[in-house]
Motif scaffolding. Structure first.
Motif, PDB file in Angstrom:
ATOM      1  N   SER A  67       0.836  -1.240   0.080  1.00 48.79           N
ATOM      2  CA  SER A  67       0.076  -0.134   0.093  1.00 48.79           C
ATOM      3  C   SER A  67       0.875   1.142   0.109  1.00 48.79           C
ATOM      4  CB  SER A  67      -0.823   0.013   1.295  1.00 48.79           C
ATOM      5  OG  SER A  67      -1.758   1.340   1.210  1.00 48.79           O
ATOM      6  N   ASP A  68       1.821   1.219   0.847  1.00 43.88           N
ATOM      7  CA  ASP A  68       2.949   2.271   0.987  1.00 43.88           C
ATOM      8  C   ASP A  68       3.599   2.456  -0.620  1.00 43.88           C
ATOM      9  OD1 ASP A  68       2.257   2.656   3.400  1.00 43.88           O
ATOM     10  OD2 ASP A  68       4.054   1.654   4.198  1.00 43.88           O
ATOM     11  N   ALA A  69       4.046   1.416  -1.195  1.00 43.91           N
ATOM     12  CA  ALA A  69       4.705   1.417  -2.614  1.00 43.91           C
ATOM     13  C   ALA A  69       3.501   2.217  -3.556  1.00 43.91           C
ATOM     14  CB  ALA A  69       5.028   0.018  -3.029  1.00 43.91           C
ATOM     15  N   ARG A  70       2.336   1.315  -3.515  1.00 46.81           N
ATOM     16  CA  ARG A  70       1.324   1.949  -4.489  1.00 46.81           C
ATOM     17  C   ARG A  70       1.001   3.384  -4.227  1.00 46.81           C
ATOM     18  NH1 ARG A  70      -1.938  -2.003  -3.970  1.00 46.81           N
ATOM     19  NH2 ARG A  70      -2.901  -1.141  -1.984  1.00 46.81           N
ATOM     20  N   GLU A  71       0.734   3.905  -3.065  1.00 43.24           N
ATOM     21  CA  GLU A  71       0.730   5.284  -2.648  1.00 43.24           C
ATOM     22  C   GLU A  71       1.621   6.089  -3.415  1.00 43.24           C
ATOM     23  OE1 GLU A  71       0.261   8.080   1.336  1.00 43.24           O
ATOM     24  OE2 GLU A  71      -0.745   6.015   1.145  1.00 43.24           O
ATOM     25  N   LEU A  72       2.812   6.025  -2.987  1.00 42.17           N
ATOM     26  CA  LEU A  72       3.950   6.660  -3.571  1.00 42.17           C
ATOM     27  C   LEU A  72       4.103   6.999  -5.044  1.00 42.17           C
ATOM     28  CD1 LEU A  72       7.476   5.650  -2.088  1.00 42.17           C
ATOM     29  CD2 LEU A  72       6.474   7.959  -2.245  1.00 42.17           C
ATOM     30  N   VAL A  73       3.468   5.831  -5.962  1.00 48.65           N
ATOM     31  CA  VAL A  73       3.551   5.902  -7.155  1.00 48.65           C
ATOM     32  C   VAL A  73       2.402   6.505  -7.949  1.00 48.65           C
ATOM     33  CG1 VAL A  73       3.067   4.274  -9.266  1.00 48.65           C
ATOM     34  CG2 VAL A  73       4.823   3.532  -7.638  1.00 48.65           C
ATOM     35  N   GLN A  74       1.300   6.553  -6.951  1.00 49.52           N
ATOM     36  CA  GLN A  74      -0.101   7.279  -7.453  1.00 49.52           C
ATOM     37  C   GLN A  74       0.458   8.646  -7.286  1.00 49.52           C
ATOM     38  OE1 GLN A  74      -2.772   5.349  -4.862  1.00 49.52           O
ATOM     39  NE2 GLN A  74      -3.630   4.273  -6.552  1.00 49.52           N
TER      40      GLN A  74
END
Length: 170
Positions: A67-74
């Motif tokens: 979730s942390d990785a996805r949030e950064l990318v978004q």
């Protein structure tokens, strides 16, 4: 990717951990401006945490790191990772379908052919990746899928510009 002999078959958690490590490797090696490279490195560190959590059987920890990785990318689309890139990592565990971006609807015939070609190639890579049960197969197909997703994101930018031209307005 490592000094250990590749395994012929993987458990779902092992496959997810491997996919997280491969994606982290892709993030670290992606060519980008300095600000984006920093974001890609942070994303890779979250993916490393994801892999470690999957390897320990800590699925909630893996979900949090993903979730942390996805949030950064978004928040940083210039990384050229699709918003749902984590589906590639979760697929062995959840059985979720691999992500296909929405159609671009280019006005230009040249851009339409480019989109069709990229989508066709992505579909073929997805078929291979869906059947991948070993480290070598996954390591061969996952970076290709992420590269094709990146290319589709670049094409989406070109289509948006081309479709907005006055001569292409209906």
């Amino acid at each position: 990717m490592n000094n250990i002999a590749p395994r012929a078959t993987l458990t779902p958690a092992e496959a997810a951990a491997l996919r997280a490590r491969i994606t982290a490797h892709v993030a670290r090696n992606r060519f980008a401006p300095p600000d984006t490279i920093t974001v890609l490195r942070y994303t890779a560190s979250h993916l490393d945490r994801t892999a470690e959590a999957f390897e320990r059987g800590n699925f909630s920890g893996a979900a949090e790191a993903l979730s942390d990785a996805r949030e950064l990318v978004q928040f940083h689309p210039d990384t050229r990772f699709p918003a749902n890139f984590t589906d590639y990592i979760n697929a062995p565990v959840t059985g979720v379908a691999l992500p296909i971006p929405a159609p671009l609807h280019p006005v230009s015939a040249v851009l339409a052919r480019q989109e069709a070609d990229l989508r066709h190639r992505l579909t073929l890579v997805h078929e291979q990746l869906s059947q991948a049960t070993s480290e070598p197969d996954t390591d061969a197909w996952l970076p290709s899928a992420l590269a094709l997703q990146r290319d589709l994101m670049r094409l989406a930018g070109a289509v948006a510009v081309d479709n907005a031209r006055p001569c292409n307005q209906g």
